[in-house]
Design an enzyme around this catalytic site. Sequence first.
Site, PDB file in Angstrom:
ATOM      1  N   LYS A 116       7.318   1.307  36.106  1.00  0.00           N
ATOM      2  CA  LYS A 116       7.208   2.712  36.531  1.00  0.00           C
ATOM      3  C   LYS A 116       6.058   2.826  37.525  1.00  0.00           C
ATOM      4  O   LYS A 116       4.953   3.255  37.187  1.00  0.00           O
ATOM      5  CB  LYS A 116       6.986   3.620  35.323  1.00  0.00           C
ATOM      6  N   GLU A 132      21.241   3.557  36.888  1.00  0.00           N
ATOM      7  CA  GLU A 132      20.643   4.452  35.898  1.00  0.00           C
ATOM      8  C   GLU A 132      20.885   5.898  36.310  1.00  0.00           C
ATOM      9  O   GLU A 132      21.575   6.169  37.301  1.00  0.00           O
ATOM     10  CB  GLU A 132      19.138   4.193  35.821  1.00  0.00           C
ATOM     11  N   THR A 151       5.068   8.107  30.700  1.00  0.00           N
ATOM     12  CA  THR A 151       5.245   9.430  30.109  1.00  0.00           C
ATOM     13  C   THR A 151       5.642   9.232  28.657  1.00  0.00           C
ATOM     14  O   THR A 151       6.681   8.639  28.370  1.00  0.00           O
ATOM     15  CB  THR A 151       6.324  10.226  30.867  1.00  0.00           C
TER      16      THR A 151
END
Length: 261
Positions: free
Chosen positions: A133, A166, A25
Amino acid sequence: MTIRFLDSLPLSDRGLHYGDGLFETMCVSAGAVRLLEFHLERLALGAERLGLVLPDSAELYRAFEEAAAELGEGVLKLIVTRGSGGRGYLPPEIVSPSLILLRYPPMGVTADEVAARLCDLRLARQPRLAGIKHLNRLEYVLARAEWSDPAIGEGLLLDTEGFLVEGVVSNLFLVRGGRLLTPSLDHCGVDGVMRRHVMARAGTLGVPVEVKALGMEDLLGADEVFLTNSLSGIRAVTHLLDHRTWEAGPLTRQLRKGLWR
């Protein structure tokens, strides 16, 4: 060679069946992709880990540059799947990856400060997938479903051993004694491009950076806490629900200033 981006997928696509693929992204500003080199590096690492064959990085670079120039401002999302491979987990020997490039308008203005909570869900450890990812985001979907209060801007995630990892959509940084600390992502989590950019920027400012295993005692003992994301930049954590509060401290503000330079 022109890269062909698809606008639909066959029902046999392995991305739909198994989450067999990757995504990126990317923030587009003034007709350019911010931190594009970092995105391409992570994409290449993910392809190597999963055994995916991608177009040449120079071709991808040109394709993203052209799409960003057309979009002007907004978000590009690349989805790469292994392609169609029939029934069963074993991929065919020859398969053609599917590439989709989605375009979104700019995000709304995001707050510089955010309240956070600890998620009940714990991330499973899998070093083979750590940092990249990949398309299977079910852990994050379940974690994000834990709260609906709009006053809570992010959820913090620990792994199954109790170590900080995270946020649901961000990377985590702590400031303690003038040092910048961020959790090791050797076992799980996503190595965000903004995480890498902030660590590099800290280095140019002479701020010591440590990547290490961190626990709740480190978080609660931090002088400052902030989150990073390629779309929202740096957001200071000022409240951890049921635990403690912080100020948006001087190092957080210093790193935020001129972030994109």
